[in-house]
Structure formats: C-alpha cells, structure tokens
Design an enzyme around this catalytic site. Sequence first.
Site, PDB file in Angstrom:
ATOM      1  N   LYS A 150     -39.343   5.294 -31.276  1.00 28.68           N
ATOM      2  CA  LYS A 150     -40.040   5.261 -30.301  1.00 28.68           C
ATOM      3  C   LYS A 150     -41.734   3.542 -30.585  1.00 28.68           C
ATOM      4  O   LYS A 150     -41.140   3.320 -31.870  1.00 28.68           O
ATOM      5  CB  LYS A 150     -40.811   6.656 -30.244  1.00 28.68           C
ATOM      6  CG  LYS A 150     -42.065   6.554 -31.302  1.00 28.68           C
ATOM      7  CD  LYS A 150     -42.804   7.936 -31.448  1.00 28.68           C
ATOM      8  CE  LYS A 150     -43.110   8.190 -33.025  1.00 28.68           C
ATOM      9  NZ  LYS A 150     -43.656  10.046 -33.336  1.00 28.68           N
ATOM     10  N   ARG A 176     -50.929  20.349 -29.771  1.00 23.98           N
ATOM     11  CA  ARG A 176     -50.535  19.133 -29.366  1.00 23.98           C
ATOM     12  C   ARG A 176     -49.394  20.123 -28.538  1.00 23.98           C
ATOM     13  O   ARG A 176     -50.063  20.056 -27.037  1.00 23.98           O
ATOM     14  CB  ARG A 176     -50.156  18.297 -30.259  1.00 23.98           C
ATOM     15  CG  ARG A 176     -50.174  16.824 -29.416  1.00 23.98           C
ATOM     16  CD  ARG A 176     -49.981  15.510 -30.430  1.00 23.98           C
ATOM     17  NE  ARG A 176     -48.016  15.582 -30.532  1.00 23.98           N
ATOM     18  CZ  ARG A 176     -47.619  14.550 -31.414  1.00 23.98           C
ATOM     19  NH1 ARG A 176     -48.653  13.939 -31.924  1.00 23.98           N
ATOM     20  NH2 ARG A 176     -46.539  14.664 -31.643  1.00 23.98           N
ATOM     21  N   TYR A 185     -65.432 -18.084 -37.476  1.00 23.99           N
ATOM     22  CA  TYR A 185     -66.694 -17.350 -36.765  1.00 23.99           C
ATOM     23  C   TYR A 185     -67.408 -16.302 -37.182  1.00 23.99           C
ATOM     24  O   TYR A 185     -67.125 -15.856 -38.541  1.00 23.99           O
ATOM     25  CB  TYR A 185     -65.952 -16.131 -35.825  1.00 23.99           C
ATOM     26  CG  TYR A 185     -65.543 -16.678 -34.823  1.00 23.99           C
ATOM     27  CD1 TYR A 185     -65.403 -17.769 -33.780  1.00 23.99           C
ATOM     28  CD2 TYR A 185     -63.792 -16.800 -34.329  1.00 23.99           C
ATOM     29  CE1 TYR A 185     -65.250 -18.341 -33.063  1.00 23.99           C
ATOM     30  CE2 TYR A 185     -62.885 -16.697 -33.576  1.00 23.99           C
ATOM     31  CZ  TYR A 185     -63.887 -17.443 -32.510  1.00 23.99           C
ATOM     32  OH  TYR A 185     -63.273 -18.346 -30.966  1.00 23.99           O
ATOM     33  N   MET A 212     -58.535 -14.223 -33.266  1.00 28.76           N
ATOM     34  CA  MET A 212     -57.387 -13.709 -31.775  1.00 28.76           C
ATOM     35  C   MET A 212     -55.880 -14.846 -32.961  1.00 28.76           C
ATOM     36  O   MET A 212     -55.257 -13.906 -32.784  1.00 28.76           O
ATOM     37  CB  MET A 212     -57.649 -13.939 -30.452  1.00 28.76           C
ATOM     38  CG  MET A 212     -57.420 -13.403 -29.789  1.00 28.76           C
ATOM     39  SD  MET A 212     -57.008 -13.961 -28.176  1.00 28.76           S
ATOM     40  CE  MET A 212     -58.128 -12.994 -28.338  1.00 28.76           C
TER      41      MET A 212
HETATM   42  C1  LIG Z   1     -43.014  10.139 -33.829  1.00 31.41           C
HETATM   43  C2  LIG Z   1     -42.223  11.750 -34.494  1.00 31.41           C
HETATM   44  C3  LIG Z   1     -41.394  11.073 -35.716  1.00 31.41           C
HETATM   45  C4  LIG Z   1     -41.192  10.538 -36.419  1.00 31.41           C
HETATM   46  O1  LIG Z   1     -41.975  10.579 -37.414  1.00 31.41           O
HETATM   47  P1  LIG Z   1     -42.321   9.614 -39.227  1.00 31.41           P
HETATM   48  O2  LIG Z   1     -43.432  10.221 -39.658  1.00 31.41           O
HETATM   49  O3  LIG Z   1     -42.630   8.453 -38.551  1.00 31.41           O
HETATM   50  O4  LIG Z   1     -40.514  10.302 -39.426  1.00 31.41           O
HETATM   51  C5  LIG Z   1     -40.880  12.939 -35.749  1.00 31.41           C
HETATM   52  N1  LIG Z   1     -41.277  14.117 -34.762  1.00 31.41           N
HETATM   53  C6  LIG Z   1     -41.996  13.494 -33.368  1.00 31.41           C
HETATM   54  C7  LIG Z   1     -42.089  14.698 -33.181  1.00 31.41           C
HETATM   55  C8  LIG Z   1     -42.311  12.806 -33.589  1.00 31.41           C
HETATM   56  O5  LIG Z   1     -43.215  12.546 -32.541  1.00 31.41           O
END
Ligand SMILES: *Cc1c(COP(=O)(O)O)cnc(C)c1O
Length: 382
Positions: free
Chosen positions: A46, A140, A273, A322
């Site tokens: 992701k 969640r 800055y 930036m």
């Molecule tokens: C992001 C995520 C993972 C991976 O987590 P890491 O700590 O990076 O290994 C696994 N399961 C879920 C549900 C996640 O949201």
Amino acid sequence: MMKKANLRAAETDGAWIEINLNNLKHNVKTLKSAMPQGCDLMAVVKANAYGHGALQISECINRMGVKAFAVASIDEGIELRRHGITGEILILGFTSPAQTRELHKYKLTQTLIDYDYAAALNGQGYNIKAHVKIDTGMHRLGFESTDTEAIAKAFALRHIEISGIYTHLCVSDSLAAQDIDFTHTQIRRFYSSLDGLKERGIKIPKTHIQSSYGFLNYPELNCDYIRAGVALYGILSSPMNATKLRLDLRPVLSLKSKIILIRQVKCGESVGYGRSFITEKNSRIAIISIGFADGFPRNLSCNNSAVLIGGQRAPVVGKICMDYLAVDITDIDNVCAGDIATLIGKDGNDELCAAAVAENANSITSELLSRMGGRLKIAAKN
Ligand SMILES: *Cc1c(COP(=O)(O)O)cnc(C)c1O
C-alpha cells in the site's frame, strides 16, 4: 560547476530514491525461511509500497513467487492488475459498493468490515472474493469478534466467496507486559470467533493475524499468511524496537540528492528562512536539491538531521525549504558541487537509517517513507 560524470539518468534533477532489489529479494527469502511451514508471505504494498514504488516492488517479488499482495484501496489494486501482477490482491480498506463491478473485473479480494457492508456488496450482484476482518480490540475496521452470528451470515451471502479471515494487532510492536497481555487477548478473541464459526458448521478459510511486528514478536502463531510491510522493506518502525525474533533484514530504500552549489558564508551571517542559523565562523555551506515537498520533513531543520557526503556527516543548518536544504561542510574536506548527498542509506562506512531519521522527525518509518514526494524518481539497482 557540476561534475559531468555524476549526471546519470535518474540523478539529473533534484532528489531521487534508489531501490536495492537484491536486498528486497534477500528480505523475502529471510522472512519466508523464518515463517512456519505452510504459511505464505502477503506483501503489503500500500501507499506506493511505502514510497518504494509499488509496481517495481510487486513485479520483482511476484517473479520470485510471491503470490499474495495487500493494498489500501481499489485504485492501488487495479494498478497492480493492469500491470500484470498475478495472485491474490487483498484490499485492506473500504471500497464503495458502487465499485463492486471493478472488484469483480480485476479479481480483487475485498475486506469485509461489517455485515451491512458485506450485504451492500452482495446486493450489487457481482461475484467477488473477500476476506472477513474481525475486530479483536483495535476498534477500527471489522466485525465484532463476539458476533459470530453476523460473520456466519456473511459466509452465507450468495455473491461473496470468503477465502480468508483475519484480524490486526494494535500493540504487537511493544514488548511491555501489559501490551503482550493485550495482544494475547486479541489472539484469543480471534480464535474463539473461529471456534464459534466452526460450531455453526462453517469451514474456516485462510487465516492471518500478524503484520511485521506481529510476526517478529509472535513468531509461534500458525497462520496461512504473514502481512509484511516494514519488514519486507528491511526497516524498523523506530530505532529502539527490540523484537523477539531477530532477522537479518536489509534496507531496500536510499534517499539521495546532490549538492548544486557551494557557497562561502561569513561569520555572523544567517542561512535560510527565519534566520534561525547564524554562522559562528566563516563557513562553507552546501545547497542540496531536496526539500519538504520531496517528503523530507521540515521538522528535521536546524541541526536535527544530517546528510552523508563522501561518507562524512554534514549537519542540516537553518530551515528546510520546499525544494532545497543547506548543510554545513566547513569541517569536511574534498566536497564539490555535483557530489551526491545521502539522506537515508549508506555512504562509505556510515549509514543514516530510515528509523533514526523518522524518529528525529517525531514520526515512524512508515509515515516518513509513505510521504516521499511524487517528484522523486525511483531507480532500481540490482
Ligand atoms: C499496513 C498494514 C499491514 C502492514 O504493516 P507493517 O507493520 O508495515 O508490516 C498489515 N496489516 C494491515 C491491516 C495493515 O493495515
């Protein structure tokens, strides 16, 4: 003037990310060999694979035989499928039921976050694959772990084929006694849900509980998948995270840029800055082509970070802008415009670990890396 020899393709403008595919492959092999027999790696890619480039990472490990991927959103899943990634692609997050047709078309596996949601997807009339998520304490996403009736009803939905069931641990990175207790509670709740489902005659599909720290701290669990993000990329969340299982995982990502200008700044003058840095002697300041728009956080300004140049540390001085930042090279020899500055990664015998940089920015590695800017080019090296 720039040294011509240093101007290679990905390095020409601004900052870039270098991906070490050998380290990635090494991490896949290391994780797999530490996993219980029958357990598979689900690569969490992701957020553009935590800034590493989801396509390059997924293509590389798909070719090595990794057959399961996890993404956050349907768009991330579709991108992988369009580029030929095979195997299971699990969407960990919410997808609007209005997109059920795309879930079907791209053979994506959707997480079911509660019964009403599952029913809404089912109501669209497209056959899709799904994993059930059980909420065991993070609160969640997921079905209430005690509500086996609702979970059982989801299994009965006509258009949804449930091929997995999972939960997510919320303190598995901590080895404090009360956190270990809570994690055991979560694990117990998960398995008692499964028992409840079995009593209702449901055949349990593939199970998964652990993300990276879940695996490194609870390696004894016996599931069908480990969902690995940070561990796959060879990084810790924070520098001091001790884990029960210690694996030789190697960082995949380096962040680099170049010195575009070196200037002499007289004693008592300011840099940047807000005039937050005043030179205490005649100084040599190198301007580096990376800034907070590239994902290098502004709170690393003012001596809160350093870069490596020719294997030597040069402190960041003044406020990070930036698009540029300034480092003090007064005490470093042999530095020229065009030289490479390493912001994350190795140079010579020194290394700036992503976890340490993240900690200096009051954050964790996944946030730092997933916010790497869109204008960084990603160059893969074998
Ligand atoms: C992001 C995520 C993972 C991976 O987590 P890491 O700590 O990076 O290994 C696994 N399961 C879920 C549900 C996640 O949201």
